[in-house]
Design a protein around this motif. Structure first.
Motif, PDB file in Angstrom:
ATOM      1  N   PHE A  57      30.418  28.593  51.179  1.00  0.00           N
ATOM      2  CA  PHE A  57      31.194  29.357  52.151  1.00  0.00           C
ATOM      3  C   PHE A  57      32.582  28.747  52.335  1.00  0.00           C
ATOM      4  N   SER A  58      33.081  28.108  51.299  1.00  0.00           N
ATOM      5  CA  SER A  58      34.353  27.391  51.404  1.00  0.00           C
ATOM      6  C   SER A  58      35.534  28.320  51.663  1.00  0.00           C
ATOM      7  N   ALA A  59      35.447  29.576  51.206  1.00  0.00           N
ATOM      8  CA  ALA A  59      36.577  30.503  51.357  1.00  0.00           C
ATOM      9  C   ALA A  59      36.357  31.522  52.465  1.00  0.00           C
ATOM     10  N   ILE A  60      35.377  31.285  53.309  1.00  0.00           N
ATOM     11  CA  ILE A  60      34.996  32.302  54.285  1.00  0.00           C
ATOM     12  C   ILE A  60      36.108  32.608  55.287  1.00  0.00           C
ATOM     13  N   LYS A  61      36.855  31.597  55.702  1.00  0.00           N
ATOM     14  CA  LYS A  61      37.902  31.816  56.706  1.00  0.00           C
ATOM     15  C   LYS A  61      39.036  32.672  56.161  1.00  0.00           C
ATOM     16  N   ASP A  62      39.368  32.474  54.887  1.00  0.00           N
ATOM     17  CA  ASP A  62      40.507  33.190  54.304  1.00  0.00           C
ATOM     18  C   ASP A  62      40.138  34.591  53.830  1.00  0.00           C
ATOM     19  N   GLU A  63      39.045  34.711  53.089  1.00  0.00           N
ATOM     20  CA  GLU A  63      38.708  35.988  52.467  1.00  0.00           C
ATOM     21  C   GLU A  63      38.017  36.960  53.419  1.00  0.00           C
ATOM     22  N   TYR A  64      37.476  36.453  54.526  1.00  0.00           N
ATOM     23  CA  TYR A  64      36.749  37.322  55.456  1.00  0.00           C
ATOM     24  C   TYR A  64      37.323  37.230  56.868  1.00  0.00           C
ATOM     25  N   LEU A  91      28.875  23.261  54.232  1.00  0.00           N
ATOM     26  CA  LEU A  91      29.349  24.623  54.011  1.00  0.00           C
ATOM     27  C   LEU A  91      28.485  25.630  54.761  1.00  0.00           C
ATOM     28  N   GLU A  92      27.195  25.351  54.899  1.00  0.00           N
ATOM     29  CA  GLU A  92      26.338  26.215  55.701  1.00  0.00           C
ATOM     30  C   GLU A  92      26.743  26.136  57.170  1.00  0.00           C
ATOM     31  N   THR A  93      27.113  24.947  57.617  1.00  0.00           N
ATOM     32  CA  THR A  93      27.613  24.792  58.979  1.00  0.00           C
ATOM     33  C   THR A  93      28.884  25.605  59.174  1.00  0.00           C
ATOM     34  N   GLU A  94      29.714  25.689  58.146  1.00  0.00           N
ATOM     35  CA  GLU A  94      30.924  26.504  58.220  1.00  0.00           C
ATOM     36  C   GLU A  94      30.587  27.972  58.459  1.00  0.00           C
ATOM     37  N   PHE A  95      29.508  28.435  57.873  1.00  0.00           N
ATOM     38  CA  PHE A  95      29.100  29.824  58.088  1.00  0.00           C
ATOM     39  C   PHE A  95      28.706  30.048  59.548  1.00  0.00           C
ATOM     40  N   VAL A  96      27.961  29.112  60.123  1.00  0.00           N
ATOM     41  CA  VAL A  96      27.554  29.233  61.521  1.00  0.00           C
ATOM     42  C   VAL A  96      28.782  29.249  62.430  1.00  0.00           C
ATOM     43  N   LYS A  97      29.736  28.384  62.165  1.00  0.00           N
ATOM     44  CA  LYS A  97      30.971  28.345  62.951  1.00  0.00           C
ATOM     45  C   LYS A  97      31.725  29.671  62.837  1.00  0.00           C
ATOM     46  N   PHE A  98      31.722  30.237  61.640  1.00  0.00           N
ATOM     47  CA  PHE A  98      32.375  31.528  61.417  1.00  0.00           C
ATOM     48  C   PHE A  98      31.706  32.621  62.252  1.00  0.00           C
ATOM     49  N   MET A  99      30.377  32.628  62.277  1.00  0.00           N
ATOM     50  CA  MET A  99      29.647  33.640  63.044  1.00  0.00           C
ATOM     51  C   MET A  99      29.901  33.479  64.541  1.00  0.00           C
ATOM     52  N   PHE A 100      29.990  32.246  65.013  1.00  0.00           N
ATOM     53  CA  PHE A 100      30.305  32.006  66.420  1.00  0.00           C
ATOM     54  C   PHE A 100      31.662  32.608  66.786  1.00  0.00           C
TER      55      PHE A 100
END
Length: 302
Positions: free
Chosen positions: A221-228, A248-257
């Protein structure tokens, strides 16, 4: 009661049969397979069955009993659940106009047959898929186009064996605007394919309310902030995630929050190797900025 006795009872019954569950264990499969087919044929000709659940015998890996094609003549079905069958459609199939819920578990079915079946279920709102063998593949867009009204979607197993992500997965032309509940488990989310599948589903499901996600290792999920960055889950209120310790999984949780303003309940099941890693991860999650001030976070570690 064996299949022969059940068949005789059904032949004598004069009242309606709206719901039926049949389980073919090894004994029935060996001695009463013909009776099983006759029961389904009798139902298709004489009863307006609404809910039907069929469990085929599980002999061994890569062996499935063929589903009687008379099942597809039960045009009044609203709920259909099939397990451990080889599914093929009859040459003439008029569809299930009333079918609202379909469950296919541990089945052998080609993706072309699956798409044909789904496209002829115009009222389908609940779908549960675990395909053990298909022999071919379809794209995620082809699948979604057959699910215009889907509200609850569950997929299990190694989905990559039969479902292909389109070349630009984050730009899906088909939106699951009615999808409210998403469940991905049992190896669906593994590796680069799993992360791409999850993000594609999240992006095209703007009205999602509940999500249950089992994440395996090596998700990216390294590009989640930019591409989504344009994703906004305005209706998501319940999130349940299982994953192994991974930044990177933690990054996804932070993104969902950050993208879920109505999120209320979050349950996280996580496996960590060391107490130090556990404390660091928990501190990171609890300090993560949230779009919802009412969110309650519960974390279980193993």
């Amino acid at each position: 009661m064996d299949m022969n006795d059940l068949h005789q009872v059904l032949l004598l019954r004069q009242g309606p049969i709206h719901e039926l569950t049949l389980v073919m264990d090894d004994y029935w499969q060996g001695y009463n397979c013909f009776e099983f087919q006759q029961i389904i044929l009798h139902l298709s000709r004489n009863h307006t069955v609404k809910k039907l659940t069929l469990f085929g015998p599980y002999e061994s890996k890569n062996i499935w009993n063929k589903l009687p094609k008379s099942v597809f003549a039960l045009h009044h079905l609203t709920d259909l659940s099939l397990s451990t069958f080889h599914i093929d459609l009859p040459s003439i199939f008029n569809g299930f106009g009333c079918l609202g819920s379909l469950c296919l578990m541990y089945v052998k079915i080609s993706t072309q047959t699956l798409l044909h079946l789904l496209s002829n279920c115009p009222s389908l709102k609940t779908l549960n898929l675990k395909i053990d063998e298909s022999g071919d593949k379809c794209t995620i867009n082809e699948l979604f186009k057959c699910l215009p009204l889907i509200e609850r979607l569950t997929m299990s197993g190694v989905v990559s064996k039969w479902l292909v992500l389109d070349s630009v997965a984050q730009e899906l032309p088909t939106s699951l605007i009615h999808l409210k509940s998403l469940c991905l488990n049992q190896s669906c989310l593994s590796g680069a394919y799993g992360s791409a599948l999850l993000l594609a589903l999240i992006k095209c499901s703007p009205n999602l309310e509940h999500a249950y996600l089992e994440m395996k290792c090596d998700l990216d999920f390294s590009a989640i902030k930019d591409e989504y960055s344009d994703v906004w889950l305005e209706h998501l209120n319940k999130l349940r995630i299982c994953f192994f310790r991974n930044s990177l999984e933690t990054e996804f949780v932070k993104f969902m929050f950050a993208r879920s303003p109505k999120l209320k309940n979050v349950s996280i099941f996580v496996a960590v190797d060391r107490t130090q890693d556990q404390s660091k991860m928990l501190e990171t999650l609890f300090r993560t900025p949230r779009a919802s001030s009412a969110v309650k976070i519960t974390i279980w570690t193993v």
